[in-house]
Design a protein around this motif. Structure first.
Motif, PDB file in Angstrom:
ATOM      1  N   ARG A   1       0.793  -1.002  -0.026  1.00 47.69           N
ATOM      2  CA  ARG A   1      -0.081   0.092  -0.030  1.00 47.69           C
ATOM      3  C   ARG A   1       0.946   1.300  -0.188  1.00 47.69           C
ATOM      4  O   ARG A   1       0.531   2.294  -0.105  1.00 47.69           O
ATOM      5  N   GLY A   2       2.259   1.296   0.275  1.00 48.39           N
ATOM      6  CA  GLY A   2       2.982   2.138   0.109  1.00 48.39           C
ATOM      7  C   GLY A   2       3.395   3.102   1.281  1.00 48.39           C
ATOM      8  O   GLY A   2       3.911   4.331   1.549  1.00 48.39           O
ATOM      9  N   TYR A   3       3.025   2.541   2.450  1.00 43.43           N
ATOM     10  CA  TYR A   3       3.325   2.915   3.834  1.00 43.43           C
ATOM     11  C   TYR A   3       4.892   3.259   3.981  1.00 43.43           C
ATOM     12  O   TYR A   3       5.081   4.582   4.254  1.00 43.43           O
ATOM     13  N   ASP A   4       5.679   2.572   3.425  1.00 45.03           N
ATOM     14  CA  ASP A   4       7.207   3.000   3.573  1.00 45.03           C
ATOM     15  C   ASP A   4       7.628   4.097   2.618  1.00 45.03           C
ATOM     16  O   ASP A   4       8.230   4.851   2.877  1.00 45.03           O
TER      17      ASP A   4
ATOM     18  N   GLY B   1       7.950   3.316  -5.406  1.00 47.40           N
ATOM     19  CA  GLY B   1       7.462   2.109  -5.009  1.00 47.40           C
ATOM     20  C   GLY B   1       7.131   1.213  -6.322  1.00 47.40           C
ATOM     21  O   GLY B   1       6.502   1.704  -7.218  1.00 47.40           O
ATOM     22  N   ILE B   2       7.508  -0.101  -6.247  1.00 48.69           N
ATOM     23  CA  ILE B   2       7.065  -0.919  -7.322  1.00 48.69           C
ATOM     24  C   ILE B   2       6.415  -2.142  -6.793  1.00 48.69           C
ATOM     25  O   ILE B   2       6.767  -2.520  -5.817  1.00 48.69           O
ATOM     26  N   GLU B   3       5.593  -2.335  -7.437  1.00 56.82           N
ATOM     27  CA  GLU B   3       4.294  -3.442  -6.969  1.00 56.82           C
ATOM     28  C   GLU B   3       3.721  -4.217  -8.073  1.00 56.82           C
ATOM     29  O   GLU B   3       3.531  -3.491  -9.037  1.00 56.82           O
TER      30      GLU B   3
ATOM     31  N   ALA C   1      -1.033  -2.287  -6.318  1.00 55.66           N
ATOM     32  CA  ALA C   1      -0.543  -1.111  -7.131  1.00 55.66           C
ATOM     33  C   ALA C   1      -1.491  -0.097  -6.918  1.00 55.66           C
ATOM     34  O   ALA C   1      -1.373   1.237  -6.741  1.00 55.66           O
ATOM     35  N   ALA C   2      -2.887  -0.225  -7.112  1.00 53.23           N
ATOM     36  CA  ALA C   2      -4.179   0.532  -7.033  1.00 53.23           C
ATOM     37  C   ALA C   2      -3.973   1.016  -5.706  1.00 53.23           C
ATOM     38  O   ALA C   2      -4.394   2.126  -5.244  1.00 53.23           O
TER      39      ALA C   2
END
Length: 80
Positions: free
Chosen positions: A44-47, A61-63, A69-70
């Protein structure tokens, strides 16, 4: 596959927030801002948000999971 099944905050491998170890390292100055930050498997992009707040830019961020990613795009919508 797990993301598309509906991983909610704080379940399975979603910590519900940033990695506590990363926050600690940033707070203690062990990880200094050196420009670009890469977060593979960002979920979810917390970091990503923690690193951006610490002054890293750009933060990438790579997912691979489209659902994750959404979720990261939604979570980080307030960040440039």
């Amino acid at each position: 596959e797990l993301w598309s099944a509906g991983v909610t905050r704080g379940t399975l491998f979603d910590n519900g927030g940033p990695c506590k170890a990363l926050e600690d390292l940033l707070e203690r100055g062990v990880v200094a801002n050196r420009g670009t930050a890469l977060v593979p498997g960002c979920g979810r992009g917390y970091d990503c948000k923690v690193l951006a707040r610490a002054g890293f830019a750009p933060v990438v961020g790579i997912e691979l999971a489209p659902t994750a990613a959404a979720a990261a795009q939604s979570e980080c919508a307030d960040f440039p």
